[in-house]
Each structure stands twice: as C-alpha cells, then as structure tokens.
Design a protein around this motif. Sequence first.
Motif, PDB file in Angstrom:
ATOM      1  N   LYS A  74       6.204  -2.236  11.266  1.00  0.00           N
ATOM      2  CA  LYS A  74       6.201  -3.430  12.241  1.00  0.00           C
ATOM      3  C   LYS A  74       5.367  -4.391  12.313  1.00  0.00           C
ATOM      4  CE  LYS A  74       8.361   0.697  14.044  1.00  0.00           C
ATOM      5  NZ  LYS A  74       8.374   1.042  12.523  1.00  0.00           N
ATOM      6  N   THR A  75       4.054  -4.374  12.320  1.00  0.00           N
ATOM      7  CA  THR A  75       3.566  -6.027  12.018  1.00  0.00           C
ATOM      8  C   THR A  75       3.768  -6.491  11.223  1.00  0.00           C
ATOM      9  OG1 THR A  75       1.242  -3.565  12.266  1.00  0.00           O
ATOM     10  CG2 THR A  75       1.159  -6.739  11.898  1.00  0.00           C
ATOM     11  N   LEU A  76       4.765  -6.803  10.745  1.00  0.00           N
ATOM     12  CA  LEU A  76       5.227  -7.606   9.854  1.00  0.00           C
ATOM     13  C   LEU A  76       6.535  -7.879   9.588  1.00  0.00           C
ATOM     14  CD1 LEU A  76       3.402  -7.046   6.087  1.00  0.00           C
ATOM     15  CD2 LEU A  76       2.777  -8.842   7.499  1.00  0.00           C
ATOM     16  N   SER A  77       7.004  -8.844  10.599  1.00  0.00           N
ATOM     17  CA  SER A  77       8.516  -9.125   9.945  1.00  0.00           C
ATOM     18  C   SER A  77       9.136  -9.229   8.824  1.00  0.00           C
ATOM     19  CB  SER A  77       8.557 -11.423  10.934  1.00  0.00           C
ATOM     20  OG  SER A  77       7.920 -11.877   9.828  1.00  0.00           O
ATOM     21  N   PRO A  78      10.700  -9.295   9.434  1.00  0.00           N
ATOM     22  CA  PRO A  78      11.098  -8.973   7.615  1.00  0.00           C
ATOM     23  C   PRO A  78      11.386 -10.036   6.580  1.00  0.00           C
ATOM     24  CG  PRO A  78      12.582  -9.153   9.995  1.00  0.00           C
ATOM     25  CD  PRO A  78      11.105  -9.566   9.864  1.00  0.00           C
ATOM     26  N   SER A  79      10.761 -12.075   7.396  1.00  0.00           N
ATOM     27  CA  SER A  79      10.650 -12.515   5.984  1.00  0.00           C
ATOM     28  C   SER A  79       9.231 -12.285   5.605  1.00  0.00           C
ATOM     29  CB  SER A  79      10.759 -14.311   6.892  1.00  0.00           C
ATOM     30  OG  SER A  79      10.149 -13.966   7.423  1.00  0.00           O
ATOM     31  N   LEU A  80       8.474 -12.008   6.153  1.00  0.00           N
ATOM     32  CA  LEU A  80       6.798 -11.380   5.662  1.00  0.00           C
ATOM     33  C   LEU A  80       7.387 -10.406   4.854  1.00  0.00           C
ATOM     34  CD1 LEU A  80       4.184 -12.078   8.552  1.00  0.00           C
ATOM     35  CD2 LEU A  80       4.732 -13.059   6.644  1.00  0.00           C
ATOM     36  N   GLN A  81       8.026  -9.682   4.818  1.00  0.00           N
ATOM     37  CA  GLN A  81       8.118  -8.026   4.462  1.00  0.00           C
ATOM     38  C   GLN A  81       8.737  -8.509   2.925  1.00  0.00           C
ATOM     39  OE1 GLN A  81       9.533  -4.843   6.560  1.00  0.00           O
ATOM     40  NE2 GLN A  81       9.514  -5.140   8.145  1.00  0.00           N
ATOM     41  N   THR A  82       9.409  -9.796   3.233  1.00  0.00           N
ATOM     42  CA  THR A  82       9.873  -9.999   1.645  1.00  0.00           C
ATOM     43  C   THR A  82       9.535  -9.782   0.033  1.00  0.00           C
ATOM     44  OG1 THR A  82      11.998 -11.074   3.491  1.00  0.00           O
ATOM     45  CG2 THR A  82      11.282 -11.959   0.431  1.00  0.00           C
ATOM     46  N   THR A  83       8.279 -10.341   0.766  1.00  0.00           N
ATOM     47  CA  THR A  83       7.378 -10.342  -0.386  1.00  0.00           C
ATOM     48  C   THR A  83       6.805  -9.017  -0.513  1.00  0.00           C
ATOM     49  OG1 THR A  83       5.706 -11.559   0.488  1.00  0.00           O
ATOM     50  CG2 THR A  83       7.208 -13.040  -0.461  1.00  0.00           C
ATOM     51  N   ALA A  84       6.494  -8.268   0.298  1.00  0.00           N
ATOM     52  CA  ALA A  84       5.439  -7.003  -0.159  1.00  0.00           C
ATOM     53  C   ALA A  84       6.066  -6.279  -0.903  1.00  0.00           C
ATOM     54  CB  ALA A  84       5.589  -6.117   1.169  1.00  0.00           C
ATOM     55  N   ARG A  85       7.765  -6.449  -0.581  1.00  0.00           N
ATOM     56  CA  ARG A  85       8.958  -5.319  -1.374  1.00  0.00           C
ATOM     57  C   ARG A  85       9.416  -6.047  -2.654  1.00  0.00           C
ATOM     58  NH1 ARG A  85      12.695  -3.832   3.596  1.00  0.00           N
ATOM     59  NH2 ARG A  85      12.980  -2.262   2.276  1.00  0.00           N
ATOM     60  N   ASN A  93      10.852  -0.763  -2.350  1.00  0.00           N
ATOM     61  CA  ASN A  93       9.822  -0.238  -1.454  1.00  0.00           C
ATOM     62  C   ASN A  93       9.164  -0.961  -2.007  1.00  0.00           C
ATOM     63  OD1 ASN A  93      10.991   2.452  -1.853  1.00  0.00           O
ATOM     64  ND2 ASN A  93      10.170   3.022  -3.887  1.00  0.00           N
ATOM     65  N   TRP A  94       7.628  -0.854  -0.877  1.00  0.00           N
ATOM     66  CA  TRP A  94       6.336  -1.887  -0.421  1.00  0.00           C
ATOM     67  C   TRP A  94       5.179  -1.214  -2.027  1.00  0.00           C
ATOM     68  CZ3 TRP A  94       5.175  -4.040   4.466  1.00  0.00           C
ATOM     69  CH2 TRP A  94       5.581  -4.062   4.880  1.00  0.00           C
ATOM     70  N   PHE A  95       5.579  -2.428  -2.634  1.00  0.00           N
ATOM     71  CA  PHE A  95       4.580  -2.747  -3.179  1.00  0.00           C
ATOM     72  C   PHE A  95       3.285  -3.518  -3.068  1.00  0.00           C
ATOM     73  CE2 PHE A  95       7.936  -0.998  -5.957  1.00  0.00           C
ATOM     74  CZ  PHE A  95       7.332  -0.067  -6.655  1.00  0.00           C
ATOM     75  N   GLY A  96       2.922  -3.840  -2.531  1.00  0.00           N
ATOM     76  CA  GLY A  96       1.914  -5.223  -1.649  1.00  0.00           C
ATOM     77  C   GLY A  96       1.756  -5.037   0.054  1.00  0.00           C
ATOM     78  N   VAL A  97       0.921  -5.639   0.282  1.00  0.00           N
ATOM     79  CA  VAL A  97       0.437  -6.154   1.754  1.00  0.00           C
ATOM     80  C   VAL A  97      -0.041  -7.102   1.858  1.00  0.00           C
ATOM     81  CG1 VAL A  97      -0.224  -5.131   4.536  1.00  0.00           C
ATOM     82  CG2 VAL A  97       0.311  -3.183   2.124  1.00  0.00           C
ATOM     83  N   PRO A  98       0.917  -8.232   2.346  1.00  0.00           N
ATOM     84  CA  PRO A  98      -0.219  -9.409   3.238  1.00  0.00           C
ATOM     85  C   PRO A  98      -0.324  -9.247   4.462  1.00  0.00           C
ATOM     86  CG  PRO A  98       2.349  -9.381   3.510  1.00  0.00           C
ATOM     87  CD  PRO A  98       2.591  -7.709   2.620  1.00  0.00           C
ATOM     88  N   ASN A  99      -1.461 -10.146   4.531  1.00  0.00           N
ATOM     89  CA  ASN A  99      -2.154 -10.197   5.846  1.00  0.00           C
ATOM     90  C   ASN A  99      -2.872 -11.708   6.425  1.00  0.00           C
ATOM     91  OD1 ASN A  99      -4.837 -10.779   4.697  1.00  0.00           O
ATOM     92  ND2 ASN A  99      -6.239  -9.093   5.383  1.00  0.00           N
ATOM     93  N   TYR A 100      -2.400 -12.366   5.795  1.00  0.00           N
ATOM     94  CA  TYR A 100      -1.870 -13.709   5.975  1.00  0.00           C
ATOM     95  C   TYR A 100      -0.715 -14.925   5.879  1.00  0.00           C
ATOM     96  CZ  TYR A 100      -3.506 -15.351   1.575  1.00  0.00           C
ATOM     97  OH  TYR A 100      -3.212 -15.769   0.144  1.00  0.00           O
ATOM     98  N   GLY A 101      -0.289 -15.819   5.907  1.00  0.00           N
ATOM     99  CA  GLY A 101       0.508 -15.823   5.616  1.00  0.00           C
ATOM    100  C   GLY A 101       0.139 -17.934   5.662  1.00  0.00           C
ATOM    101  N   ALA A 121       3.164   2.303   4.750  1.00  0.00           N
ATOM    102  CA  ALA A 121       3.313   0.784   5.164  1.00  0.00           C
ATOM    103  C   ALA A 121       4.270   1.900   6.750  1.00  0.00           C
ATOM    104  CB  ALA A 121       4.562   0.498   4.582  1.00  0.00           C
ATOM    105  N   THR A 122       4.883   2.763   6.554  1.00  0.00           N
ATOM    106  CA  THR A 122       5.083   3.338   8.088  1.00  0.00           C
ATOM    107  C   THR A 122       4.063   4.207   8.632  1.00  0.00           C
ATOM    108  OG1 THR A 122       7.259   3.941   6.380  1.00  0.00           O
ATOM    109  CG2 THR A 122       6.898   5.441   8.399  1.00  0.00           C
ATOM    110  N   LYS A 123       3.265   4.516   7.729  1.00  0.00           N
ATOM    111  CA  LYS A 123       2.253   5.082   8.221  1.00  0.00           C
ATOM    112  C   LYS A 123       1.516   5.146   8.894  1.00  0.00           C
ATOM    113  CE  LYS A 123      -1.484   8.500   7.194  1.00  0.00           C
ATOM    114  NZ  LYS A 123      -2.301   9.165   6.022  1.00  0.00           N
ATOM    115  N   ARG A 124       1.044   3.439   8.197  1.00  0.00           N
ATOM    116  CA  ARG A 124      -0.139   2.655   9.160  1.00  0.00           C
ATOM    117  C   ARG A 124       0.347   1.474  10.198  1.00  0.00           C
ATOM    118  NH1 ARG A 124      -5.053   4.055   6.740  1.00  0.00           N
ATOM    119  NH2 ARG A 124      -4.882   5.259   5.218  1.00  0.00           N
ATOM    120  N   GLY A 125       2.086   1.510  10.176  1.00  0.00           N
ATOM    121  CA  GLY A 125       2.692   0.395  11.224  1.00  0.00           C
ATOM    122  C   GLY A 125       2.373  -0.720  10.594  1.00  0.00           C
TER     123      GLY A 125
END
Length: 434
Positions: free
Chosen positions: A129-140, A151-159, A122-126
């Motif tokens: 930075k792309t996901l807002s704090p509220s979007l990051q909630t469901t990733a961590r 820690n990050w265990f998932g990555v959303p790409n739609y909302g 998530a840090t290496k690929r940005g």
Amino acid sequence: MQRLRRVAVAAMVAVLAATGVTACGGDDGEDGSGAKVLKLWHYEGANSAMGVAWDKAIEIFKQEHTGVEVRFERKAFEQIQQNAAMIINSSEGPDVMEYNKGNATAGLLSSQGLLTDLTAQATKRGWDKTLSPSLQTTARYDDKGVMGSGNWFGVPNYGEYVTVYYNKDLFTKYGVQVPTTLDEMTTAMDTFVGKGVTPLGTAGAEYPAGQLFYQLALARADRTFVDNYQLYKHPVDFHADPLSFGAETFADWVRKGYVSKDAASAKAEDMGTAFIAGKTPMIVSGSWWYGRFKDEIKFDWDTFLFPGNTLNAGSSGNIWVVPASSKAKDLAYDFIDITMRPEIQALIANNGGVPVAGDPAQVSDPKDRKLIEDFNKISAQDGLAFYPDWPVPGYYDVLVAGLQSLINQSKSPDQVLDAIAKPYQDGVAEIKRN
C-alpha cells in the motif's frame, strides 16, 4: 535461461564447497554460541541521507529487540555487485542487505532461488500500500527474473528521478523564465543562445546524454510505451514516436547550439562540476546530484520537472533483500519495516534524499521539500519510467555510443535509431527465448 541458471548455481555451490564456505538456512538468528544476531550490509556513505537514516533505524531496532546483536558492515558497491551470488549463499553472508534493483541483479538472484520471497510480508506489513505501482516494479520479479510482475523479492525505501537543475542567477541575468512546457523550454534556450551562452550541459561519454534523449522521448510517450520498452509487453518501433521524436529533437538541439558538440566526450563529473562552477544555466540529471549541489554550490539554484512531461526517468532506489540463506529472516523483516516508518522517511528527506513515503510537511528546507513534492507528484501519477539503458544487458554502452554520434553529428537520427534498435531487439529475443 532457467537451465543455465541452475547450472550456474550448481557450479557456485561447488566453488563454495571447494573453498570451505558452506550454505546455511533457518530463521533462528543465532550464531554458534546461541546468541541472537542480525547481520546487515549496505554500501551507503555514513553521511549520506540513507546512511544517516539507516543508522537511526539500527538504533530503533536495537531498542525494540533487546538481546539481539546487530552486526552491521558497510561494503563497497563493487564488492556486493560482483560477488553477491556467492556471498549470500554462504554462512558468511548477511541476513538483510541493500542490493541493486533490476533484471540483471536482483532479478537474476531471485530466479536462482537465492532471495527470499517477501510477498506475504509486503501484504502483512502494508508495503504494497505504501509503494506506488511504478515503485513496486523494481520490487517484484517473475520466474525469469524480469521486473514488474510476480512475487516481491525486495523493498525500496527511497527513490530517485531525473529533473532539471537550473542556475537562478543566470536565469535572472538574462531575463529567462522557468519553462512549464517544451515550447517554453526551447524559447528559454533560444534566449541563452542569443546571448552567446550554451544553455544545456550534458555528458555524451556517460549516462546524462542518454537520459536527456529518454526525457525527450517521454514527452511523446505513455505508460504503454514504457511497458513495451522496459517490460517487453509488445515490440517497440524505434523509427516511430516516441523514440524518433527523442532522437530528432536531440539532434535539432545540438544543431541550434542548445547542447555543445564538445559534450560528446564529457563525463557526468564534467557536467556536474561545470554546473557547480556556475558555467551552465541548466542540466538534466538525477536527484542523486542534489545533496552534493546543496553542499558545494555558492549561487542561487533550484530544480523544475522536465517541462510538460507526465513520465520521467526514475525509479525506486536500491532495495532491501533477504537472502534465502538468512538465519534471521523475521528480524530482517522487522528491520526493513522500521526503514519504512515516518521518522526514518523524514530523516532521508531532511538529509537530501528522496523517501518513498515522505511527508513534505515534515521537511524543513524549502529545496528539500520541493525535491520530495516533485517526486511524490511523479509517483502519484505512475510517472516513473525507469532508465533507457535498463531493458537488456550491455545496453548502456550502446546508448552512449549512439548519443555521442548525435552530439558530434557523425550519424543522422535514423542511423542512430538503427544502431540502438538491433542490440535492444536481439537482447529482448534472447531473454524471451530463455
């Protein structure tokens, strides 16, 4: 909870051994013949916004990874939901897959050690930075599987988010203006009621009524309330604002005829088809209806954000996860990264979806563009407040029963708040105990 989850994992491994399915690991992405393979699963329809975009992402991945075979399988939602833990810990599982966000799903698997920690990626690929704090909630997720930190265990790409759909033809017919405040909303509904029209469709037998209640509560809420209610930061008083305002206002809207008492037994599909048929001036529901409405509605319609709210029900969509047993983790990371690219985000947007990093300027249809602009507005102000049934297991049914009682007026707002408070408090206590 950790001890119980370790026991559950041990039992699952025993089942896998007994059935001849074995766990595997490694990052070489090779099958038994030495060929490089990426196994990818998701459950989106081929003609859905995500299905179209992810097909293109697979095409790009193949172009950029010559010699790698992509083995894509479209799975049923229920198949992944019910059997995810066993499947992804076996040699038959995928290297990357779509999975449900939330404590009871991705959070549970992360706490069991079944998902790959994606924090460094998530840090290496940005992505951070792309996901807002509220979007990051469901990733961590933390070590107990509770979303929002760790820690990050998932990555959303739609909302997705809850908005107000309205029938522009009916608004014009009855001289109603699009409201921008809650007071203007009630004035608009008074106008419809005065003309013998029930202004607001909902569904008490399923999620829509709960989301309407939550939107009303959020009219008096701030981020501290959301963190307390959803993430257990501090105890929640159900008989104080904002929840008391939500329940009392909902009951008042029923008494005034804004919501039909018949809605107590209605399902979400009933609400949606009534709106499609042009019978309902407004419904409060999610962006997931948008594509269908765009295809099926024949009259002039549009959307507006719940008037006056800075917080709205909504979240990321489901997330890409990489099973800990994946044999092609680096390839999986590359694929996830492709789905975050502007061209893939634009495809989601132009097919009726809500990209997490969409540029409205790249969206051709005015309605599609407005859908993205509204989501971006909510996301930019950290306004995604998740969903009312998320906090504890089984809470969906609790809310459905409570809101049905408000609609049919069999219980007072105070009685309903009592009924929904105890299961919430008991559930939070159980989570914290473990």
